[in-house]
Design an enzyme around this catalytic site. Structure first.
Site, PDB file in Angstrom:
ATOM      1  CG  ASP A 175      35.364  47.742  75.879  1.00  0.00           C
ATOM      2  OD1 ASP A 175      35.208  46.899  76.327  1.00  0.00           O
ATOM      3  OD2 ASP A 175      37.065  47.787  75.376  1.00  0.00           O
ATOM      4  CG  ASN A 190      34.516  41.590  80.143  1.00  0.00           C
ATOM      5  OD1 ASN A 190      35.407  41.725  80.063  1.00  0.00           O
ATOM      6  ND2 ASN A 190      32.970  41.854  79.991  1.00  0.00           N
ATOM      7  NE  ARG A 191      40.144  43.824  79.193  1.00  0.00           N
ATOM      8  CZ  ARG A 191      39.760  43.475  78.642  1.00  0.00           C
ATOM      9  NH1 ARG A 191      38.127  43.719  78.307  1.00  0.00           N
ATOM     10  NH2 ARG A 191      39.627  44.357  76.996  1.00  0.00           N
ATOM     11  CD  GLN A 212      32.363  45.297  78.314  1.00  0.00           C
ATOM     12  OE1 GLN A 212      31.746  44.918  79.195  1.00  0.00           O
ATOM     13  NE2 GLN A 212      33.888  45.601  78.425  1.00  0.00           N
ATOM     14  CD  GLU A 238      31.535  42.219  74.299  1.00  0.00           C
ATOM     15  OE1 GLU A 238      31.888  41.301  75.006  1.00  0.00           O
ATOM     16  OE2 GLU A 238      31.644  43.585  73.978  1.00  0.00           O
ATOM     17  CG  HIS A 264      36.343  37.576  74.764  1.00  0.00           C
ATOM     18  ND1 HIS A 264      35.312  38.089  76.129  1.00  0.00           N
ATOM     19  CD2 HIS A 264      36.605  39.104  74.360  1.00  0.00           C
ATOM     20  CE1 HIS A 264      35.622  39.334  75.266  1.00  0.00           C
ATOM     21  NE2 HIS A 264      35.979  40.042  74.199  1.00  0.00           N
ATOM     22  CG  HIS A 321      31.947  39.716  71.393  1.00  0.00           C
ATOM     23  ND1 HIS A 321      32.701  40.755  69.950  1.00  0.00           N
ATOM     24  CD2 HIS A 321      33.338  39.721  71.878  1.00  0.00           C
ATOM     25  CE1 HIS A 321      33.796  41.469  71.354  1.00  0.00           C
ATOM     26  NE2 HIS A 321      33.923  40.921  72.123  1.00  0.00           N
ATOM     27  CB  SER A 322      26.927  39.768  67.046  1.00  0.00           C
ATOM     28  OG  SER A 322      26.991  38.729  66.059  1.00  0.00           O
ATOM     29  CE1 TYR A 323      33.813  42.182  67.530  1.00  0.00           C
ATOM     30  CE2 TYR A 323      34.268  45.155  67.514  1.00  0.00           C
ATOM     31  CZ  TYR A 323      34.297  43.275  67.828  1.00  0.00           C
ATOM     32  OH  TYR A 323      35.967  43.270  68.264  1.00  0.00           O
TER      33      TYR A 323
HETATM   34  C1  BGC Z   1      36.355  43.552  75.416  1.00  0.00           C
HETATM   35  C2  BGC Z   1      37.319  45.344  74.625  1.00  0.00           C
HETATM   36  C3  BGC Z   1      38.000  44.438  72.959  1.00  0.00           C
HETATM   37  C4  BGC Z   1      36.863  43.179  72.488  1.00  0.00           C
HETATM   38  C5  BGC Z   1      37.469  42.472  71.222  1.00  0.00           C
HETATM   39  C6  BGC Z   1      35.468  43.573  74.050  1.00  0.00           C
HETATM   40  O1  BGC Z   1      34.314  42.682  74.934  1.00  0.00           O
HETATM   41  O2  BGC Z   1      35.385  44.544  76.784  1.00  0.00           O
HETATM   42  O3  BGC Z   1      38.332  45.261  75.084  1.00  0.00           O
HETATM   43  O4  BGC Z   1      39.102  44.607  72.731  1.00  0.00           O
HETATM   44  O5  BGC Z   1      36.117  42.558  72.965  1.00  0.00           O
HETATM   45  O6  BGC Z   1      38.406  41.280  72.001  1.00  0.00           O
END
Ligand code: BGC
Length: 386
Positions: free
Chosen positions: A285, A116-117, A322, A350, A142, A216-218
């Site tokens: 998000d 995250n940020r 997240q 996440e 990340h 970070h699995s989709y």
């Molecule tokens: C973030 C998104 C980001 C994504 C892929 C997520 O964890 O919150 O803003 O686009 O990851 O990088």
């Protein structure tokens, strides 16, 4: 592809497959086929610098399969039964290492050192200022330019009573991506015989440093590459969330979800109110504050896909999650089975500490100090219902 069948050990394991030998018969559910529980190590090509990449194939007694590679600790495939017992791969990914290396939005990755940020890529710790890469608008995201999703982890078969398991380790050197301290991380993936992908994290350091690891699995429970996830029903065990500015940095407030499109306290279709989320590109998000507070393993989320009957629960020891609906997927990436990945074709859950915690004194701390061990357990549990 070179393939060696390796150990599958532990009490719950009745099937042990050894290279060149037939496996013993596994215990099975009534009416289901016997499956060999095993861990296989396969070659998955090499990165452009010539470093070989291994893929660990975990199969549990019900035939569920997880594939995880040493590059980025990435879960590349996850095959899960639907209500009729039919397996399908429910995570986005690519078929070869070249495509992963070409760039992607953290598909399946072990994400760190700080997922995250971090606002403006800056923080102060022990009186010293640190500057990290700014790789997401004005912020750090990340772990930086070469986060844990882009490093080579060392894989080793692990012994777990619960099911086939692989342990990945990575030593992140002092100063890597601007972070202080040598950070020794392990991520252990176990595909339990209860149809769970269990991820255990540990980390130690020799200098105080922020740590916030996640996977970070989709996911698309109807099968990856089959379209959008707007019809999936989501329940989040979260009465509150952390509002942000328009660069996704928390304001520091912790606000109720009640009366907002973020209220998933009762199962609700992801698409039901997604249009009410303003901003570019819109969609979910957001960091949700889990009701269980992250004190011990607790239920964070449950997702149900009505067509296939697949249900996924997310359990975690983390205080936040997240929830991201693949808003930035723009149709330019082609998946492993040829599907084009478009906006909202997947969701991420996440498990993690809140964003920008290192700059937010009222959030649970992400600082790890020497002599202490960072730990996290997150479980993605798969079930079905009618
Ligand atoms: C973030 C998104 C980001 C994504 C892929 C997520 O964890 O919150 O803003 O686009 O990851 O990088």
């Amino acid at each position: 592809m070179k393939s060696s069948v390796l150990l599958a050990a532990g009490l719950a394991f009745a099937a042990v497959a050894v290279a060149g030998q037939p496996a013993a018969t596994a215990p099975r559910k009534k009416g289901s086929k016997a499956v060999k529980a095993s861990v296989q190590k396969q070659a998955f090509g090499e990165t452009s610098d010539g470093t070989p990449v291994d893929l660990y194939v975990l199969t549990n007694v019900h035939g569920m399969v997880a594939k995880i590679m040493t590059f980025g600790g990435i879960v590349t495939e996850l095959h899960v039964p639907d209500r009729a017992g039919k397996m399908d791969d429910v995570v986005l990914g690519f078929k070869d290492i070249k495509t992963y290396e070409a760039g992607h939005p953290y598909f399946g990755a072990a994400t760190g050192r700080v997922a995250n940020r971090i606002a403006k890529g800056k923080f102060t710790l022990g009186g010293q200022d640190y500057t990290l890469a700014v790789n997401n608008g004005p912020n750090h995201l990340h772990g930086g330019l070469k986060g844990f999703d882009k490093v080579h982890w060392k894989g080793a078969i692990a012994s777990a009573a619960e099911g086939p398991s692989v342990k990945f380790t990575y030593l992140s050197p002092d100063g890597e991506e601007g972070y202080p301290g040598n950070l020794n991380s392990t991520v252990t993936y176990t595909l339990t015989n209860k149809n769970e992908l269990k991820i255990d994290y540990k980390a130690t350091t020799d200098k105080p440093t922020p740590v916030n690891l996640t996977n970070h699995s989709y996911f698309n429970l109807a099968g990856e590459g089959t379209g959008d996830i707007l019809g999936h029903e989501l329940m989040l065990e979260a009465d509150r969330y952390t509002p942000t500015d328009d660069t996704f940095i928390p304001t520091g407030q912790i606000s109720p979800v009640k009366g907002t499109p973020l209220d998933f306290t009762k199962p609700t279709k992801i698409g039901a109110r997604i249009g009410q989320i303003s901003g570019d590109p819109g969609g979910y998000d957001h960091n949700f504050v889990l009701n269980h507070g992250g004190k011990s393993l607790g239920l964070g989320a449950r997702v149900y896909e009505p067509k296939t009957g697949r249900v996924m629960e997310m359990w975690t020891t983390e205080p936040g999650v997240q929830f991201y609906t693949g808003n930035f997927l723009d149709g330019t990436l082609k998946g492993k089975r040829g599907g084009i990945y478009k906006k909202n074709n997947a969701f991420c859950l996440e498990a993690q500490h809140y964003p920008d915690s290192v700059n937010q004194p009222n959030f649970p701390s992400t600082i790890l100090t020497p002599g202490k061990t960072y730990t996290q357990t997150t479980i993605y549990r798969f079930l079905t219902r009618q």
